[in-house]
Design an enzyme around this catalytic site. Structure first.
Site, short mmCIF file in Angstrom:
data_model
loop_
_atom_site.label_atom_id
_atom_site.label_comp_id
_atom_site.label_asym_id
_atom_site.label_seq_id
_atom_site.Cartn_x
_atom_site.Cartn_y
_atom_site.Cartn_z
N ASP A 79 0.84 -1.19 0.00
CA ASP A 79 0.00 0.00 0.00
C ASP A 79 0.88 1.24 0.00
OD1 ASP A 79 -2.26 1.56 -0.02
OD2 ASP A 79 -2.92 1.03 1.99
N LYS A 80 0.20 2.36 -0.24
CA LYS A 80 0.85 3.69 -0.26
C LYS A 80 0.00 4.63 0.57
CE LYS A 80 -0.68 6.70 -2.57
NZ LYS A 80 -1.26 8.07 -2.79
N HIS A 81 0.66 5.58 1.22
CA HIS A 81 -0.11 6.64 1.88
C HIS A 81 0.50 7.99 1.51
CE1 HIS A 81 -2.56 8.70 4.85
NE2 HIS A 81 -1.47 9.41 5.14
N SER A 82 -0.37 8.94 1.20
CA SER A 82 0.11 10.29 0.92
C SER A 82 -0.35 11.21 2.04
CB SER A 82 -0.47 10.77 -0.41
OG SER A 82 -0.54 12.18 -0.44
N THR A 119 -9.31 10.38 -1.69
CA THR A 119 -9.46 9.31 -2.68
C THR A 119 -10.90 8.76 -2.71
OG1 THR A 119 -7.16 8.74 -2.41
CG2 THR A 119 -8.54 7.04 -3.34
N ARG A 167 -8.85 15.24 19.44
CA ARG A 167 -7.79 16.18 18.98
C ARG A 167 -8.40 17.32 18.18
NH1 ARG A 167 -4.34 12.59 15.44
NH2 ARG A 167 -3.15 14.48 15.04
N SER A 182 -1.62 8.18 14.25
CA SER A 182 -2.95 8.19 13.66
C SER A 182 -2.93 7.59 12.24
CB SER A 182 -3.46 9.64 13.62
OG SER A 182 -4.63 9.75 12.86
N LYS A 186 -4.06 3.11 11.18
CA LYS A 186 -5.08 2.68 10.20
C LYS A 186 -4.44 1.88 9.07
CE LYS A 186 -6.25 6.96 10.14
NZ LYS A 186 -6.66 8.32 10.34
N LYS A 187 -3.30 2.39 8.56
CA LYS A 187 -2.66 1.71 7.42
C LYS A 187 -2.17 0.32 7.83
CE LYS A 187 -3.15 4.11 3.85
NZ LYS A 187 -3.62 3.61 2.57
N1 URA Z 1 -4.46 12.21 8.80
C1 URA Z 1 -4.74 11.29 9.78
O1 URA Z 1 -5.24 10.22 9.50
N2 URA Z 1 -4.43 11.61 11.04
C2 URA Z 1 -3.87 12.79 11.41
O2 URA Z 1 -3.61 12.98 12.57
C3 URA Z 1 -3.59 13.73 10.38
C4 URA Z 1 -3.89 13.41 9.07
#
Ligand code: URA
Length: 433
Positions: A79-82, A119, A167, A182, A186-187
């Site tokens: 996977d990729k996260h931006s 996305t 937050r 955070s 999830k990833k």
């Molecule tokens: N995206 C997230 O999922 N968490 C953050 O704290 C900031 C951006």
């Protein structure tokens, strides 16, 4: 254990033990930690930070606060996260390219945040697509198609869902430690073999300076690796939109062009997608030229388009997306050029202002409950360094009505600085592994 002792430790510049941080994350998920305690913890982390071990432990604790997917597939799970930018629609191309290269991509994605697009919102511009699938459907589509781009269920990293909400209302979003935990919780819950991170830097990104981008990139890469997921990061330029289009259906249209093999439609989007895919394949042991060739072949041959169309059909979208995509994408009723007020070179582009202009057109949300108009946005956006004469187009604006078009056009024009000739910097600023 006692939430007060954990908060006091961070307050006093001490890092709680991994067991304490895991306990706190579980308490966030099952609500045995109160909102007040969650807020106090978040503020203590913002002010004093966690050390690397603490950040890894918090990330692992938040990841493990819900379901963590395990896979038994004949290829690697990638996977990729931006970190978010404007005109960044890489995911829609990257996932099917990797699937066409024999990998599996269960991509848990997000919606637009602030000036940046999401996305999931882009995918939902395609009629019929349902991104709210069950874990069972995610598994089925990933296995059959090779990629699925979906929303997180409430069982993925519930501790993050709770802490993020706290937050958001306690001025504690801005912390590299909390952002890292955070994003990664999830990833990493998707059960990945490898992850590549695209950390954006520039006017269209959340991180405007290289120093801030590097700090976030280092935290993300060391934490993800420390939590057991092989991870690399690229710091990439966001001083102009990545694709020459902003807005949900308009960005999907650009992706369809690239997936059709028309790489000139969005050269920077193509270059970055190829680099990120190549990086992930190299992390599986491929050497650089072979990996790069595989990725480009997946696009050139139509194999990636075939994977994309299959994914869209499996998620409820039109079965003929590969052939008939122009007829399926919604179109705005008002379309007109935004023109240059003076002659010269495009010397700066305020990406954040362009992103907010798309939000003002209705292409993003001002508040969480806003409904998005997928058809609106900007297309044919001019690039940095280009020369224009007075009256030449800077971009084409797509709006729902004349009044909105007129008011937003001024904001869009103001986002382009016309001045001296300038040279573009590199698209990829730095790589971290
Ligand atoms: N995206 C997230 O999922 N968490 C953050 O704290 C900031 C951006």
């Amino acid at each position: 254990m006692d939430a007060r002792a954990i908060i006091a430790a961070v307050r006093d510049h001490k890092t709680p033990s991994p067991e304490e941080l895991a306990w706190f994350a579980r308490g966030l998920a099952d609500k045995s930690v109160s909102d007040a305690q969650a807020g106090a913890f978040a503020m203590a982390v913002v002010l004093n930070g966690l050390d690397e071990q603490g950040r890894i432990a918090l990330t692992e604790g938040m990841r493990d606060s819900g379901d963590v997917l395990r896979w038994d597939l004949p290829g690697p799970v990638l996977d990729k996260h931006s970190t978010g930018g404007v005109g960044d629609c890489v995911s829609l191309i990257l996932a099917p390219v990797l699937a066409a290269c024999g990998a599996y991509v269960p991509m848990i994605s997000g919606r637009g945040l602030g000036h940046t697009g999401g996305t999931l919102d882009k995918l939902e511009a395609i009629p019929g697509v349902n991104i709210n699938v069950s874990e069972q459907q995610l598994r089925l589509i990933t296995r059959e198609v090779g990629c699925a781009i979906v929303s997180a269920t409430s069982r993925i990293a519930p501790a993050d869902r709770r802490l993020y909400a706290v937050r958001d209302v306690t001025s504690t979003v801005e912390s590299v430690d909390l952002i890292t935990a955070s994003i990664l919780s999830k990833k990493l819950a998707a059960g990945l073999n490898s992850l590549v991170l695209d950390i954006k830097c520039g006017t269209g990104a959340f991180m405007k300076t290289p120093q801030n981008a590097i700090a976030l990139a280092q935290a993300l890469v060391t934490t993800a690796n420390g939590a057991g997921c092989r991870t690399a990061g690229l710091i990439t330029d966001m001083n102009e939109p990545l694709a020459p289009a902003l807005g949900n259906a308009l960005e999907v249209a650009v992706c369809m062009e690239v997936l059709s093999g028309n790489t000139d439609a969005a050269p920077r989007l193509y270059e970055l997608t190829v680099a990120l895919c190549t990086q992930l394949l190299m992390m599986q042991g491929e050497d650089n030229p072979v990996a790069g060739r595989k990725v480009k072949d997946a696009l050139r041959s139509g194999a990636a388009m075939e994977r994309f169309a299959h994914m869209i059909a499996a998620m409820g979208g039109p079965p003929d997306m590969a052939q008939d995509w122009p007829t399926h994408l919604p179109k705005a009723p008002i379309v007109g050029e935004v023109t240059a007020a003076t002659s010269g070179h495009i010397s700066a582009i305020n990406g954040e202002a362009l992103g907010l202009a798309v939000v003002a057109l209705g292409g993003g949300r001002q508040v969480e409950t806003d409904k998005i108009d997928p058809s609106v946005g900007l297309s044919d956006v001019i690039g940095l360094g280009a020369h224009v004469n007075r009256g030449d187009p800077l971009c084409v604006l797509h709006a729902a009505d004349e009044d909105t078009a007129i008011s937003v056009a001024e904001k869009v024009r103001a986002a382009f600085t016309i001045g001296e000739a300038t040279t573009r910097g590199p698209l990829i600023l730095e790589g971290l592994a």
